[in-house]
Design an enzyme around this catalytic site. Structure first.
Site, PDB file in Angstrom:
ATOM      1  CG  PHE A 346     -29.777   4.098  39.513  1.00  8.42           C
ATOM      2  CD1 PHE A 346     -29.728   4.487  38.183  1.00  8.42           C
ATOM      3  CD2 PHE A 346     -28.684   3.437  40.061  1.00  8.42           C
ATOM      4  CE1 PHE A 346     -28.611   4.218  37.412  1.00  8.42           C
ATOM      5  CE2 PHE A 346     -27.558   3.165  39.302  1.00  8.42           C
ATOM      6  CZ  PHE A 346     -27.518   3.557  37.965  1.00  8.42           C
ATOM      7  CG  ASP A 347     -36.567   8.263  40.926  1.00  4.14           C
ATOM      8  OD1 ASP A 347     -37.106   7.980  42.007  1.00  4.14           O
ATOM      9  OD2 ASP A 347     -37.205   8.562  39.897  1.00  4.14           O
TER      10      ASP A 347
END
Length: 651
Positions: A346-347
């Site tokens: 995940f960013d």
């Protein structure tokens, strides 16, 4: 008559013509279905009378005539399709095989079997078409979301025109209960809008002046005037329709394998049926009629209809069901791939967090909290910095801001200005270090350890307060990470933010691992390392600065596609809203779809294989082969696939 009146009359005529054409299409579809029902009913009546004549009254000749008439009525379309496929496509279709089986039955004195084959197969085709249509109707239902007519303000009047004739920057009027015809921005009015048809979210969304609205969504109770920003072929809805159509044409590895298998399977079955009809007769001196009949049964029961549709119908059902729940999947290959993912990367900003700063803490020294916030907000109101906006937003609307004079921004450090003749500063620790103004370092350090950014507020003599801001964590982030852990899937956060902030966010959300201070190319390297270690990796980002990592992952999932064309273009899967809870739904959808595909394929092989074996001792008749081995099995496969639509997002 004025030119505007003439144009209006022409538009009204055009709308009337369109409505008539639409009605004609509906009547054509209804007529085709009615024709099918009438032919089935007539055929069933004639077949029943023929069976009574032959087996009860013993009138064989009249029975044969009725059987032939029934075969012509039921088999006309089948024969037409079979011959067309053979002549023009050089392909042996199931229609041709059924036609051969029926003719062969009549030739060996089994007219009742031959007509039963034709009749049951025509019923199967009708029911398959009717049941299969449910899995394909989502595209039509998506197209029906947007109204065909819009009410536009032109020359001070409201006129109804086709949505295709509405131009960008024109103003459309949307009354309560009406659908919004085109993407645009609200310029007048206030209401709540049901965006479920586009995003899958259950709660209405409040809209006021300046907010974006989308074609196909429904205005609930207020009156809205909307300035159009996109033409009918450029709206978010039109892009969704195009993406779903393209996704349905893309094939997964399983579908490609089934296609290759069917390509060789059908000729093999025909060859085997020829062997069954000839070898026992010419080599073993067995009765020709008996083995020719068994060959016909084998030919019918081995038809790959159910096997061929077992995977595509499930994949189409999954893709269209996901679209209704606010998840766009760009092909069935990605439905299959999601089930293989072992780790989700995940960013942070814009993905796990909202990308929007908010004030989390206010500490005050020798002044009230209200006074600290008022001074800070008064200065920051003159700045465009994201931190300034967060502080101003925190101030109560009833709290009057102070007049600021001699305002000046200090690049990279903060702002300053005079309030009631006294100079105040709002900025970073670095600014106050340079000014040699003391502040509570331990308190500032503690807040920064929690991943917050600390802003000091003070005058030339002292610091009067501290304001901490932090990127707001998405409400669904913590529960989504917990659900992924429960599913046995690893999670990792990869961000360009600093180490302390990344650590604080990771701990609060519950991400297993994190990597901070990364450039876009660094994220790509981490994705490659994860692929080497785990095999299958999904990347979740905002679709803009994460594009390289999204492209490199096995599955790229973009957030907030409803507001970003880039997200739609770069990702394999796009979440229409910024809703992380769609990810567990997506995994569950993928898992269930593949389970149903396996059930369909296994059932097709086992049932058809069993019937083929039972054909040799003569335990399976032609009509039974069609009724259960072909028609029944195909319908079971379709109905089983339609269960996928029952999987709903929890959001």
């Amino acid at each position: 008559m004025s030119l505007s009146k003439v144009v209006q009359k022409m538009r009204e005529k055009h709308l009337e013509t369109e409505e008539k054409c639409k009605a004609c299409n509906i009547e054509s579809f209804e007529g085709k279905r009615s024709r099918g029902i009438i032919l089935i009913g007539l055929s069933a009546t004639l077949l029943s009378i023929g069976l009574i004549f032959e087996f009860i009254l013993g009138w064989r000749m009249p029975a044969e005539i009725l059987f032939i008439i029934t075969a012509i009525i039921s088999g006309y379309d089948i024969a037409k399709e079979g011959l067309s496929s053979l002549i023009f496509q050089k392909k042996l279709s199931i229609d041709f095989l059924i036609m051969i089986a029926a003719i062969g039955s009549f030739l060996i004195g089994h007219g009742e079997e031959g007509v039963a084959v034709i009749f049951l197969f025509s019923v199967a085709e009708f029911l398959e078409s009717y049941a299969g249509e449910r899995a394909r109707k989502s595209i039509a239902s998506l197209m029906e979301l947007a109204p065909e007519v819009a009410t536009v303000k032109r020359d001070g009047e409201e006129v109804k025109v086709p949505v295709s004739d509405v131009n960008v920057d024109e103003v459309v009027v949307v009354r309560p209960g009406e659908k919004i015809p085109l993407d645009g921005v609200v310029i007048r009015g206030r209401s709540t809008v049901n965006q479920a048809p586009i995003t899958g979210e259950s709660m209405p969304v409040a809209k006021e002046v300046g907010d974006e609205v989308y074609a196909g969504t429904i205005n609930n109770e207020g009156f809205l005037e909307v300035r159009v920003t996109k033409r009918s072929d450029e709206t978010m809805l039109s892009k969704i329709i195009k993406l779903v159509e393209e996704a349905q044409r893309m094939k997964s590895p399983t579908e490609k394998f089934i296609d290759r298998f069917s390509k060789y399977y059908t000729p093999s079955v025909i060859f085997l049926a020829l062997c069954v009809a000839t070898i026992p007769t010419f080599i073993l001196c067995q009765p020709f009629n008996e083995w020719f009949y068994k060959a016909l049964v084998l030919l019918v029961v081995s038809c790959p209809c159910a096997l061929a549709i077992s995977t595509p119908v499930a994949m189409v059902s999954a893709i269209t069901s996901a679209a209704k729940n606010g998840v766009l999947i760009k092909g069935s290959a990605y439905v299959e791939e999601v089930n293989k993912v072992k780790v989700f990367a995940f960013d942070k900003t814009g993905t796990l967090t909202e990308g929007r700063l908010e004030v989390t803490d206010v500490m005050f020294l020798n002044h009230s909290e209200e006074e600290v916030l008022r001074i800070a907000a008064s200065l920051e109101a003159m700045s465009e910095h994201p931190i300034a906006k967060a502080i101003v937003k925190r101030v109560d609307k009833k709290m009057m801001l102070k007049d600021v004079k001699d305002f000046r921004a200090i690049a990279g450090k903060g702002v300053m200005g005079k309030i009631n003749g006294e100079t105040y500063y709002v900025g970073s620790r670095r600014l106050f270090d340079e000014l040699s103004i003391d502040y509570p370092e331990r308190a500032a350090w503690k807040l920064e350890e929690e991943g917050k950014t600390v802003i000091l507020v003070g005058n030339r003599k002292e610091v009067i307060g501290l304001v901490a801001v932090m990127d707001k964590i998405r409400e669904s982030a913590i529960s989504t990470m917990a659900e992924l852990r429960r599913m046995g899937i690893k999670t990792m956060m990869i961000t360009g933010d600093n180490e302390r902030t990344a650590k604080a966010v990771a701990e609060k959300i519950g991400v297993a691992q994190y990597q901070a201070e990364l450039l876009p190319e660094d994220k790509v390297k981490i994705i490659e390392e994860l692929k080497e270690k785990y095999g299958h990796v999904a990347m979740v980002g905002d679709g803009v600065n994460d594009a390289p990592a999204l492209a490199r992952a096995n599955v790229g999932i973009a957030m907030g596609a409803i507001g970003s064309d880039v997200a739609l273009e770069n990702a394999d899967i796009a979440l229409m809203q910024d809703d992380l809870s769609k990810i567990p739904y997506l995994i569950e959808l993928s898992k269930k779809t593949l389970e149903i595909v396996k059930e369909n394929v296994l059932a097709s092989i086992l049932i058809k294989g069993s019937f083929a074996i039972l054909a040799f001792p003569g335990l399976v008749t032609l009509w039974l082969a069609v009724a259960i081995g072909d028609m029944g099995l195909s319908l079971a496969v379709i109905i089983n696939a339609l269960r996928i639509s029952l999987i709903k997002s929890s959001a």
